[in-house]
Each structure stands twice: as C-alpha cells, then as structure tokens.
Design an enzyme around this catalytic site. Structure first.
Site, PDB file in Angstrom:
ATOM      1  NE  ARG A  57     101.618  72.882 -54.452  1.00  0.00           N
ATOM      2  CZ  ARG A  57     101.375  74.179 -54.711  1.00  0.00           C
ATOM      3  NH1 ARG A  57     100.780  74.554 -55.835  1.00  0.00           N
ATOM      4  NH2 ARG A  57     101.712  75.109 -53.827  1.00  0.00           N
ATOM      5  CD  GLN A  82      99.729  82.727 -55.611  1.00  0.00           C
ATOM      6  OE1 GLN A  82     100.084  83.861 -55.884  1.00  0.00           O
ATOM      7  NE2 GLN A  82     100.335  81.667 -56.121  1.00  0.00           N
ATOM      8  NE  ARG A  87      94.868  78.466 -53.241  1.00  0.00           N
ATOM      9  CZ  ARG A  87      96.121  78.384 -53.658  1.00  0.00           C
ATOM     10  NH1 ARG A  87      96.486  77.411 -54.464  1.00  0.00           N
ATOM     11  NH2 ARG A  87      97.013  79.269 -53.274  1.00  0.00           N
ATOM     12  CG  HIS A 158      95.304  75.732 -60.133  1.00  0.00           C
ATOM     13  ND1 HIS A 158      96.252  74.810 -60.523  1.00  0.00           N
ATOM     14  CD2 HIS A 158      95.990  76.840 -59.770  1.00  0.00           C
ATOM     15  CE1 HIS A 158      97.448  75.342 -60.380  1.00  0.00           C
ATOM     16  NE2 HIS A 158      97.317  76.573 -59.930  1.00  0.00           N
ATOM     17  CG  ASP A 203     103.065  80.910 -64.010  1.00  0.00           C
ATOM     18  OD1 ASP A 203     101.867  80.854 -64.383  1.00  0.00           O
ATOM     19  OD2 ASP A 203     103.411  81.301 -62.875  1.00  0.00           O
ATOM     20  CD  GLU A 263      96.544  76.719 -63.551  1.00  0.00           C
ATOM     21  OE1 GLU A 263      96.205  77.845 -63.139  1.00  0.00           O
ATOM     22  OE2 GLU A 263      97.684  76.269 -63.389  1.00  0.00           O
TER      23      GLU A 263
END
Ligand code: BG6
Length: 289
Positions: A57, A82, A87, A158, A203, A263
């Site tokens: 995170r 997701q 990652r 990201h 978002d 991102e």
C-alpha cells in the site's frame, strides 16, 4: 556499490550523493521509497505488508494484466484478482544494468499455481528502475509475448506521490479532458478549465492524457511527470476518510492528506499484444525539492 541487494530488496544509491536512493521490494517489483537528498518522495502506508502476503500500500505498485476488479465481461482476465498479479508476485532481480539501474523480471514460472491457472499465457515482463539524475526517477516496462496466441492486458504504474497536504495540491495538464468518474453515481464527465484538486474521495480515469503533467502545491511544482506515448490514460485517486478507514493496510488513517495517486497506464480499454511482439512504456518523474 551503488546497486546493492539483500534477499528481499534492491537499493540503488546515487554515486555522488548517499542521501539519494531508490529501494525496490522484489515482491511486486514495488518501488518502496525514493529519496532525493534525504527527502522521501513517495507515500508508503505504515501498515503496508512487506512480507509478500499482500500487495504493498504505497510506493509504485505495478498493475498488470488487468486494472480494477473483474466485471464479468472479459473472460480472459475475469479470474484474476483486482489489479492483476504483477504486484502480488515475486519478481526475479535480474541484476544491475549500470550503477544507477536495476532490472527485474517476471514470467509464468514465477506465478503461483492459482494465478497461473487464472491467466494461462506465455509472457515475460522486464521492469527497469533507474535513478535518472540527482532528482529524477525513471521506470520502464517491457511486456513481451513469446507465445503463439495474442493476449489482452492493462498496465498501470500506481504511483503514490508524497505531498505536504493534499487539499493544497493541484494536478495540472488535464483541462477539458474526458474522464470516467468511479465515485458515487459516476459516469462520463469532463474536467473543464480548472486543474484537478482533492477535497473528497477522487477516483477517476482520464483518457488520452497529455504526456506531461505537473503536481503542484500552493503554486509550487512538486513533481513533473512525463509518460511515454504508450501510457495513454491517467488514473487519479485519493481514498479520503471513509475508504482509508476501510483499508486495513492504510495507516495512519488520516495519511490520505499526505498522498495523491497519479497513475499512468493503459487502462481505459485492453491493449492486445500479438504473438511474438513486445510493448514498452516508460515514466519519468522529476522531483522539485
Ligand atoms: C486505483 C483504483 O487505481 O486503485 C481505485 O482506481 C482503487 O478504484 C485503488 O480503489 C486502490 O486499489 P487497491 O486494490 O490497491 O486497494
């Protein structure tokens, strides 16, 4: 030695300034930290899992081969979690390219059995991280299809930028652009003439974005972000109060004030990579300290 490694991380240190460095976790090939003359440029949650049990995170997680959750309309990637598997996988440290550059690789042999079954393609990812100057970081990704059939993919870098206070921040370069709003009723919207500012959960997927954007605070440029042509889209994200509270790995809970995700990626639709071909993208970030 400017490039050093231990069993879980690789660190590149500026040959001229020991206080300038970038640290990468082999898990996810996630850039965890980028310090310019001692000043951290990326936001990393204090509760981030760094043990390979969950995507990091903060820093720069790499999203591939799907962006966002499965929606049931793309059978090839609908079994993936997701943001895909890049990652969440252990990358190989391939070595240093030069004293400022480290390279990481991921292929089907590095995926755990569940992920391999969920996306059964031959592929090779090469991720290159470079301290590109005293105040510059460059990351680039090659996506290679060595197989005999095409595959669809999204890519997203990201990036969690560290900022003094997000409500003072504006993101410049997006005037008049169309975006998909993923908050509330959502839908297609247009930016208009004002820069992006953050005073609530944001978002958004901006499509066909300019290749250079700046992140500013009170009129001062913090970052200049330059993306390759291949990174067509830009996601802007800040979880704000409720979403941050709901993420177990997001600490401190008011830490969203110190971050903004800008991102760069290819996410508004899937890209198709024919058999035997290679796709590349690069992102250059300059920190103005
Ligand atoms: C962003 C998405 O890229 O990533 C958001 O646009 C999402 O919708 C965010 O909430 C964080 O995702 P995750 O999987 O790291 O919690």
């Amino acid at each position: 030695m400017p490039v050093t490694s231990d069993s879980t991380t690789v660190t590149i240190t500026d040959a001229k300034n020991p206080n300038t460095s970038v640290k990468i976790l082999n898990y996810g090939a996630t850039v965890l930290s980028w310090k310019v003359d001692g000043k951290e440029q990326l936001w990393l949650s204090e509760a981030s899992k760094l043990d390979g049990s969950k995507a990091v995170r903060g820093g720069i997680p790499l999203v591939f081969p799907r962006f966002g959750p499965a929606k049931g309309n793309h059978p090839d990637t609908d079994k993936l979690p997701q943001h895909g598997f890049a990652r969440n996988s252990h990358w190989e440290f391939l070595g240093q390219v030069d004293e400022a550059t480290a390279q990481f690789g991921l292929g089907p042999e590095n995926l755990d059995a569940d992920l391999k079954a969920a996306w059964d393609h031959d592929f090779s990812l090469i991720y290159t991280v470079k301290l590109a100057g005293p105040d510059a970081l460059q990351v680039s990704l090659d996506v290679v299809n060595p197989g005999t059939a095409p595959f669809d993919f999204n890519v997203l870098l990201h990036t969690y930028y560290r900022v003094p206070e997000v409500t003072d921040v504006s993101v410049q370069g997006f005037n008049d652009l169309a975006f998909v709003d993923k908050v509330g009723a959502g839908g297609e919207k247009k930016q208009g003439q004002s820069p992006i500012t953050i005073n609530e959960e944001v978002d958004r997927i901006y499509k066909d974005t300019p290749k250079t954007a700046t992140i500013e605070s009170k009129g001062k440029t913090l970052f200049t972000v330059t993306a390759s042509e291949s990174l067509k889209d830009t996601v802007v994200w800040n979880p704000w109060t409720e979403k941050a509270r709901g993420m177990s790995d997001f600490e401190p809970k008011d830490g969203f004030h110190q971050m903004i995700c800008v991102e760069n990626g290819y996410v508004a639709q899937f890209n198709k990579l024919p058999a035997g071909e290679k796709w590349n993208c690069a992102l250059d970030i300059k920190a103005h300290i």
